[in-house]
Scaffold this motif. Structure first.
Motif, PDB file in Angstrom:
ATOM      1  N   UNK A 196       0.845  -1.212   0.000  1.00 26.04           N
ATOM      2  CA  UNK A 196       0.000   0.000   0.000  1.00 26.04           C
ATOM      3  C   UNK A 196       0.873   1.253   0.000  1.00 26.04           C
ATOM      4  N   UNK A 197       1.976   1.176   0.738  1.00 25.56           N
ATOM      5  CA  UNK A 197       2.881   2.344   0.775  1.00 25.56           C
ATOM      6  C   UNK A 197       3.493   2.563  -0.611  1.00 25.56           C
ATOM      7  N   UNK A 198       3.863   1.466  -1.265  1.00 26.77           N
ATOM      8  CA  UNK A 198       4.467   1.623  -2.609  1.00 26.77           C
ATOM      9  C   UNK A 198       3.461   2.232  -3.583  1.00 26.77           C
ATOM     10  N   UNK A 199       2.202   1.896  -3.407  1.00 21.14           N
ATOM     11  CA  UNK A 199       1.162   2.451  -4.291  1.00 21.14           C
ATOM     12  C   UNK A 199       0.783   3.885  -3.898  1.00 21.14           C
ATOM     13  N   UNK A 200       1.298   4.342  -2.758  1.00 21.29           N
ATOM     14  CA  UNK A 200       0.978   5.703  -2.295  1.00 21.29           C
ATOM     15  C   UNK A 200      -0.351   5.790  -1.572  1.00 21.29           C
ATOM     16  N   UNK A 201      -0.949   4.624  -1.247  1.00 23.10           N
ATOM     17  CA  UNK A 201      -2.265   4.642  -0.599  1.00 23.10           C
ATOM     18  C   UNK A 201      -2.230   5.330   0.773  1.00 23.10           C
ATOM     19  N   UNK A 202      -1.062   5.359   1.401  1.00 16.96           N
ATOM     20  CA  UNK A 202      -0.973   6.011   2.720  1.00 16.96           C
ATOM     21  C   UNK A 202      -1.060   7.531   2.601  1.00 16.96           C
ATOM     22  N   UNK A 203      -0.983   8.062   1.371  1.00 15.95           N
ATOM     23  CA  UNK A 203      -0.939   9.518   1.226  1.00 15.95           C
ATOM     24  C   UNK A 203      -2.254  10.098   0.690  1.00 15.95           C
ATOM     25  N   UNK A 204      -3.325   9.324   0.755  1.00 14.67           N
ATOM     26  CA  UNK A 204      -4.576   9.799   0.135  1.00 14.67           C
ATOM     27  C   UNK A 204      -5.066  11.131   0.718  1.00 14.67           C
TER      28      UNK A 204
END
Ligand SMILES: Cc1cc2nc3c(=O)[nH]c(=O)nc-3n(C[C@H](O)[C@H](O)[C@H](O)COP(=O)(O)OP(=O)(O)OC[C@H]3O[C@@H](n4cnc5c(N)ncnc54)[C@H](O)[C@@H]3O)c2cc1C
Lengths: 413, 130
Positions: A59-67
């Motif tokens: 999820x971090x690699x996909x940037x999901x933590x930065x929504x």
């Protein structure tokens, strides 16, 4: 299984976002959550080789933590509507992972709203750039002796000096010293590297004399409890955090008593709006389990879905899921687009969606018959997950009392 | 008695401030690129200030605002003097806003020149800095 999108104004990008997150939830999040839920020892969820790290890392690699983080800080900066779409899909995969990722964002989301240089450099930038679970957030508010007391501003006893938080900060030089303990319910409390910490500064003001600090959790004097063993959302690690003379620099304290009550209310409005989106996803997951099963299981010579009583039950579940989405989308869009928020709408969303998700899961278990209570079927997990949600992020009863007060104050006034 | 003598003076000072930002060599093009229209509903003195990619406008206009901010003129004055932060002002209900937070946040990093210029404008127009 795709639902009919009633919002005909979604853009191609928004539809693509929904599809991409759903695919990830289906292929990665849900299988991992089922695997983690089955572990007898909750400590094993966090073992080095656990799939929890793999999922959070992806999820971090996909940037999901930065929504929640605006684009100019390097985040995805989703709009309020896109946030709803995102969280519904993640939680469709797993309520526990949705909560774990949700609280992960809290310290940095807050820091990005305040926007001061030290917060951007020390919190937002390392969080946004993390692709390896080196920066994990949590929201630490509940204490062993204070749950509802701490979470809901505006109660009659919120200003009572006899009722104050156990985690306290006192000023020392340019910084602060923190002492006390947060409860085992802190999601990610077991392994978070940073906390959005709600604490007490001025005891004479009761709970209203609070403060909010964004702090690293590797400071001297911080220790953790064991991972909590519990009924639902077992893929979500939770544990207590203990503060023993912990010194923090001044920039870490982002709210003091003068703004605390309003900040708490804004935090609850955001968190409850997210819970509404999460449990729309979970209600939908439970409904889809029931629908699929009713199309396979034969009793009385007919598929379950061919029995009229079952059809009526399926319709009622479907109606609840659609109502969940309708209220939770509107509440999230309104409250993430207006400051101050109208918290009663976020509460209505949280209370309605978690209650509806619980009822849908309960009816679905019934439809599965004996298999519904067997560990073999996913619906048994969904039922447990939804039960916890009636307490998580505020007990529905107490949230309802706070919302009622706001309605009496605001509606038609 | 508020900081600004009247609406006309407030328009003059804040208009000059925002026009300066829109013409700033770094922030100006970024402000225009963001393409946002921000409407400030000010009170005491009452007035409306529009910051659009095409310039600053005042009073009733036919634009659609992406973000709307409601605040007293004295709070705007304090904000540009860095005597109050946006989250604190919002928490204390001194500023209320309509429009997604993401849009508000998009503009924040571009506002640097306003903080530099506002004290100079206060000196020019004889406004108090305390
Ligand atoms: C899955 C899960 C995840 C969570 N994640 C986090 C997290 O990330 N961070 C965190 O800090 N906390 C977290 N929590 C804690 C959660 O916020 C609290 O459990 C919740 O606020 C309720 O507090 P409590 O458990 O202390 O119950 P209490 O406040 O002790 O309430 C017990 C019962 O008394 C009732 N009650 C309380 N006050 C009143 C009143 N005034 N009038 C009438 N009835 C009342 C309540 O409705 C409830 O039924 C989580 C909890 C769960 C279950």
């Amino acid at each position: 299984m795709e639902y009919l999108e009633l919002d005909m104004n979604l853009t191609d990008e928004q539809i693509a976002l929904k599809k991409a997150v759903h695919k990830f939830a289906k292929e990665v999040i849900r299988p991992a959550a089922i695997q983690l839920d089955a572990l007898a020892d909750p400590g094993d969820v966090l073992k080095k080789e656990s799939i929890y790290w793999d999922v959070m890392g992806q999820m971090k690699k996909l940037g999901y933590h930065t929504v929640f983080i605006p684009e100019h800080f390097g985040g995805m900066g989703l709009s309020p509507l896109e946030l709803h779409i995102f969280w519904e899909e993640i939680a469709w995969g797993s309520a526990g992972f949705a909560v774990s990722l949700g609280v992960d964002t809290f310290p940095s989301f807050f820091a990005s709203l305040i926007g001061e240089d030290a917060l951007i450099k020390n919190i937002v930038e390392p969080f946004v750039n993390d692709t390896g679970c080196n920066f994990i957030g949590c929201w630490a508010i509940t204490e062993p002796d204070h749950g509802s007391d701490m979470l809901v501003a505006g109660t009659p006893y919120f200003h009572d000096p006899k009722i104050t938080g156990n985690v306290r900060a006192r000023r020392e030089g340019d910084g602060w010293v923190i002492n006390g303990q947060k409860s085992a319910w802190v999601s990610n409390g077991t392994h978070a590297t940073h906390a959005l910490l709600f604490l007490n500064i001025d005891q004479s003001m009761g709970m209203a004399g609070g403060g909010i600090a964004i702090i690293p959790l590797d400071l001297p004097g911080i220790s953790r409890g064991k991972p909590l063993n519990k009924l639902g959302q077992r893929e979500l690690p939770q544990g207590e955090i203990i503060f023993d003379n912990v010194r923090i620099p001044g920039w870490c304290m982002v709210a003091e008593p003068d703004t605390y009550e309003a900040m708490l209310d804004m935090t609850l409005a955001t968190a409850n709006a997210c819970m509404g989106a999460f449990f729309t996803g979970v209600a939908r997951a439970a409904f889809e389990e029931a629908l699929t099963y009713s199309r396979e299981r034969v009793q009385g010579g007919k598929l379950l879905c061919e029995h009229q009583l079952v059809q009526k039950k399926l319709f009622e579940m479907f109606m609840k899921v659609e109502t969940c989405r309708a209220i939770s989308r509107k509440a999230m869009v309104y409250n993430l687009s207006n400051t101050p928020p109208r918290t009663e709408y976020s509460i209505a969303s949280k209370v309605y969606c978690t209650q509806a998700a619980f009822e849908v899961a309960h009816e679905a278990v019934q439809l599965f018959g004996g298999y519904g209570v067997s560990k073999e079927y996913h619906i048994e997990k969904l039922f447990r997950d939804t039960r916890s949600a009636l307490i998580e992020d505020g007990s529905n009863d107490v949230l309802g009392l706070a919302a009622a007060e706001a309605i009496l104050r605001n509606y038609g006034a | 008695m508020g900081v600004f003598k009247n609406t006309a003076q407030m328009y003059e000072v804040l208009g000059e401030l925002w026009t300066g930002l829109l013409e700033h060599p770094e922030s100006g093009p970024k402000m225009k690129q963001a393409g946002l229209t921000v409407k400030y509903n000010l009170t005491d003195p009452d007035g409306t200030l529009w910051i659009t990619p095409d310039g600053v406008k005042t009073g009733d206009q036919n634009f659609k605002a992406d973000v709307e901010m409601n605040l007293a003129a004295d709070i705007a004055h304090k904000f540009w003097l860095k005597q109050i932060t946006l989250p604190a002002a919002m928490a204390k209900r001194l500023i209320t806003s309509k429009g997604s937070m993401d849009k508000v946040m998009k503009l924040l990093p571009l506002l640097g020149p306003n903080y530099e210029n506002y004290p100079k404008l206060c000196a020019k127009y004889g406004l108090p800095k305390e």
